[in-house]
Design a protein around this motif. Structure first.
Motif, PDB file in Angstrom:
ATOM      1  N   GLU A  64       4.229  -0.721  -4.080  1.00  0.00           N
ATOM      2  CA  GLU A  64       2.926  -1.384  -4.222  1.00  0.00           C
ATOM      3  C   GLU A  64       1.849  -0.598  -3.470  1.00  0.00           C
ATOM      4  N   LEU A  65       2.198  -0.127  -2.268  1.00  0.00           N
ATOM      5  CA  LEU A  65       1.260   0.676  -1.488  1.00  0.00           C
ATOM      6  C   LEU A  65       0.908   1.972  -2.209  1.00  0.00           C
ATOM      7  N   LEU A  66       1.912   2.630  -2.758  1.00  0.00           N
ATOM      8  CA  LEU A  66       1.680   3.886  -3.471  1.00  0.00           C
ATOM      9  C   LEU A  66       0.773   3.670  -4.679  1.00  0.00           C
ATOM     10  N   TRP A  67       1.031   2.615  -5.426  1.00  0.00           N
ATOM     11  CA  TRP A  67       0.241   2.302  -6.616  1.00  0.00           C
ATOM     12  C   TRP A  67      -1.211   1.997  -6.243  1.00  0.00           C
ATOM     13  N   LYS A  68      -1.410   1.163  -5.215  1.00  0.00           N
ATOM     14  CA  LYS A  68      -2.767   0.797  -4.827  1.00  0.00           C
ATOM     15  C   LYS A  68      -3.508   1.970  -4.193  1.00  0.00           C
ATOM     16  N   ALA A  69      -2.773   2.818  -3.479  1.00  0.00           N
ATOM     17  CA  ALA A  69      -3.405   4.007  -2.899  1.00  0.00           C
ATOM     18  C   ALA A  69      -3.867   4.952  -4.008  1.00  0.00           C
ATOM     19  N   ALA A  70      -3.074   5.060  -5.075  1.00  0.00           N
ATOM     20  CA  ALA A  70      -3.466   5.900  -6.206  1.00  0.00           C
ATOM     21  C   ALA A  70      -4.724   5.346  -6.875  1.00  0.00           C
ATOM     22  N   ILE A  89      -4.290  11.747  -3.612  1.00  0.00           N
ATOM     23  CA  ILE A  89      -4.139  10.609  -2.715  1.00  0.00           C
ATOM     24  C   ILE A  89      -4.013  11.120  -1.279  1.00  0.00           C
ATOM     25  N   GLU A  90      -4.747  10.497  -0.386  1.00  0.00           N
ATOM     26  CA  GLU A  90      -4.678  10.864   1.028  1.00  0.00           C
ATOM     27  C   GLU A  90      -4.006   9.745   1.816  1.00  0.00           C
ATOM     28  N   VAL A  91      -3.526  10.097   2.998  1.00  0.00           N
ATOM     29  CA  VAL A  91      -2.892   9.094   3.866  1.00  0.00           C
ATOM     30  C   VAL A  91      -3.865   7.965   4.179  1.00  0.00           C
ATOM     31  N   VAL A  92      -5.149   8.297   4.293  1.00  0.00           N
ATOM     32  CA  VAL A  92      -6.149   7.276   4.588  1.00  0.00           C
ATOM     33  C   VAL A  92      -6.213   6.232   3.481  1.00  0.00           C
ATOM     34  N   ASP A  93      -5.937   6.630   2.241  1.00  0.00           N
ATOM     35  CA  ASP A  93      -5.906   5.662   1.141  1.00  0.00           C
ATOM     36  C   ASP A  93      -4.788   4.643   1.358  1.00  0.00           C
ATOM     37  N   VAL A  94      -3.640   5.133   1.803  1.00  0.00           N
ATOM     38  CA  VAL A  94      -2.506   4.239   2.071  1.00  0.00           C
ATOM     39  C   VAL A  94      -2.846   3.285   3.208  1.00  0.00           C
ATOM     40  N   LEU A  95      -3.447   3.804   4.266  1.00  0.00           N
ATOM     41  CA  LEU A  95      -3.792   2.970   5.416  1.00  0.00           C
ATOM     42  C   LEU A  95      -4.815   1.904   5.037  1.00  0.00           C
ATOM     43  N   ASP A  96      -5.788   2.287   4.212  1.00  0.00           N
ATOM     44  CA  ASP A  96      -6.820   1.325   3.817  1.00  0.00           C
ATOM     45  C   ASP A  96      -6.255   0.200   2.960  1.00  0.00           C
ATOM     46  N   VAL A  97      -5.421   0.541   1.970  1.00  0.00           N
ATOM     47  CA  VAL A  97      -4.896  -0.515   1.093  1.00  0.00           C
ATOM     48  C   VAL A  97      -3.861  -1.368   1.809  1.00  0.00           C
ATOM     49  N   SER A  98      -3.223  -0.802   2.843  1.00  0.00           N
ATOM     50  CA  SER A  98      -2.227  -1.594   3.584  1.00  0.00           C
ATOM     51  C   SER A  98      -2.881  -2.769   4.294  1.00  0.00           C
ATOM     52  N   LYS A  99      -4.166  -2.672   4.601  1.00  0.00           N
ATOM     53  CA  LYS A  99      -4.873  -3.760   5.271  1.00  0.00           C
ATOM     54  C   LYS A  99      -5.068  -4.964   4.355  1.00  0.00           C
ATOM     55  N   THR A 100      -5.013  -4.724   3.047  1.00  0.00           N
ATOM     56  CA  THR A 100      -5.230  -5.811   2.093  1.00  0.00           C
ATOM     57  C   THR A 100      -3.934  -6.485   1.679  1.00  0.00           C
ATOM     58  N   ILE A 101      -2.815  -5.942   2.117  1.00  0.00           N
ATOM     59  CA  ILE A 101      -1.512  -6.484   1.737  1.00  0.00           C
ATOM     60  C   ILE A 101      -0.959  -7.280   2.900  1.00  0.00           C
ATOM     61  N   GLN A 102      -0.625  -8.538   2.637  1.00  0.00           N
ATOM     62  CA  GLN A 102      -0.117  -9.422   3.693  1.00  0.00           C
ATOM     63  C   GLN A 102       1.160  -8.857   4.271  1.00  0.00           C
ATOM     64  N   LYS A 103       1.187  -8.721   5.601  1.00  0.00           N
ATOM     65  CA  LYS A 103       2.374  -8.205   6.277  1.00  0.00           C
ATOM     66  C   LYS A 103       3.505  -9.220   6.198  1.00  0.00           C
ATOM     67  N   ARG A 104       4.696  -8.742   5.855  1.00  0.00           N
ATOM     68  CA  ARG A 104       5.869  -9.618   5.829  1.00  0.00           C
ATOM     69  C   ARG A 104       6.353  -9.826   7.253  1.00  0.00           C
ATOM     70  N   PRO A 105       6.645 -11.050   7.666  1.00  0.00           N
ATOM     71  CA  PRO A 105       7.121 -11.279   9.028  1.00  0.00           C
ATOM     72  C   PRO A 105       8.519 -10.720   9.205  1.00  0.00           C
ATOM     73  N   SER A 106       8.828 -10.255  10.397  1.00  0.00           N
ATOM     74  CA  SER A 106      10.174  -9.751  10.672  1.00  0.00           C
ATOM     75  C   SER A 106      11.143 -10.907  10.763  1.00  0.00           C
ATOM     76  N   GLY A 107      12.397 -10.649  10.414  1.00  0.00           N
ATOM     77  CA  GLY A 107      13.418 -11.691  10.470  1.00  0.00           C
ATOM     78  C   GLY A 107      13.242 -12.722   9.376  1.00  0.00           C
ATOM     79  N   ARG A 108      13.876 -13.873   9.544  1.00  0.00           N
ATOM     80  CA  ARG A 108      13.816 -14.944   8.564  1.00  0.00           C
ATOM     81  C   ARG A 108      12.435 -15.601   8.570  1.00  0.00           C
ATOM     82  N   ARG A 109      11.972 -15.994   7.411  1.00  0.00           N
ATOM     83  CA  ARG A 109      10.685 -16.665   7.319  1.00  0.00           C
ATOM     84  C   ARG A 109      10.740 -18.039   7.987  1.00  0.00           C
ATOM     85  N   THR A 110       9.652 -18.437   8.602  1.00  0.00           N
ATOM     86  CA  THR A 110       9.512 -19.812   9.048  1.00  0.00           C
ATOM     87  C   THR A 110       8.646 -20.528   8.034  1.00  0.00           C
ATOM     88  N   TYR A 111       8.545 -21.840   8.171  1.00  0.00           N
ATOM     89  CA  TYR A 111       7.779 -22.592   7.182  1.00  0.00           C
ATOM     90  C   TYR A 111       6.320 -22.164   7.172  1.00  0.00           C
TER      91      TYR A 111
END
Length: 220
Positions: free
Chosen positions: A116-122, A133-155
């Motif tokens: 998803e990051l690669l596609w949005k960076a493109a 595509i530059e690394v900055v493109d990846v960093l910028d689009v990563s800010k718009t993608i909700q980070k998945r929490p580590s471990g098991r999800r809580t409610y």
């Protein structure tokens, strides 16, 4: 023409969605003819076999096989293969691929988030009117993608729309009680029975299903 001695292999991806939506009838039908069918059920919830109707589980007798998370190196390899097929020559660098894999791994998003990051960076590079595509493109689009929490999800981390989970009235009572903070089992039973009269066994069953859905987490 009749074909004799045919064996069919059926693969059920995201098998948990059938159970949570009450559509496990297909498993019951297949279990009655299991000598003619081989079934592979895919789910990211290890507790799924425990939630099956006993008539189904005793007939099918699933064997459990667990696949671990992709390593960062494996994610790099997957993303590089997809980039070779989807992107033009010279439009990306190994650094871009590594950055996508690094963020995908850190955010517990695996291959799906990495791609998803690669596609949005493109897309972002294309919007900027550049052909690489530059690394900055990846960093910028990563800010718009909700980070998945580590471990098991809580409610608190669950999006019902994303996961299309059906939540019962009883489960909503439990979520409401836990929204006030962590509770011991006794405290949770009291809070639940103040709303609806149920046995402790019934409440434990609700909790087991909710934990399988990833809505709650419990510890001894």
């Amino acid at each position: 023409m009749r074909i004799e001695n045919v064996r069919v292999l059926i693969v059920l991806d995201e098998m948990d969605s059938n159970i949570f939506k009450g559509e496990d009838t297909v498993l019951y039908v297949l279990s009655q003819n299991h000598t003619n069918f081989g079934i592979i059920g895919i789910s990211n919830k290890a507790e799924i076999p425990l939630l099956l109707d006993e008539r189904i589980s005793t007939r099918l007798q699933f064997n459990h096989m667990e696949f671990g998370e992709y390593s960062k190196e494996q994610l790099c390899e997957i993303a590089a293969q997809r980039a070779k097929l989807a992107l033009g020559t010279g439009t990306h660098t190994p650094e871009v691929i590594r950055k996508c894999a690094e963020i995908g791994s850190e955010c517990k998003g695996g291959a799906r988030l990495t791609l998803e990051l690669l596609w949005k960076a493109a897309n972002r590079a294309e919007d900027r009117g550049v052909k690489k595509i530059e690394v900055v493109d990846v960093l910028d689009v990563s800010k718009t993608i909700q980070k998945r929490p580590s471990g098991r999800r809580t409610y608190r981390a669950v999006s019902f729309e994303d996961y299309n989970l059906k939540v019962s009235d009883e489960e909503m009572i439990i979520l409401g009680a836990l929204g006030e903070g962590e509770k011991t089992s006794s405290q949770l039973y009291d809070a639940f029975m103040a709303k609806i009269e149920k046995s402790k066994r019934q409440i434990r069953n609700y909790l087991m299903i909710m934990e399988a859905k990833g809505l709650v987490d419990s510890k001894e």
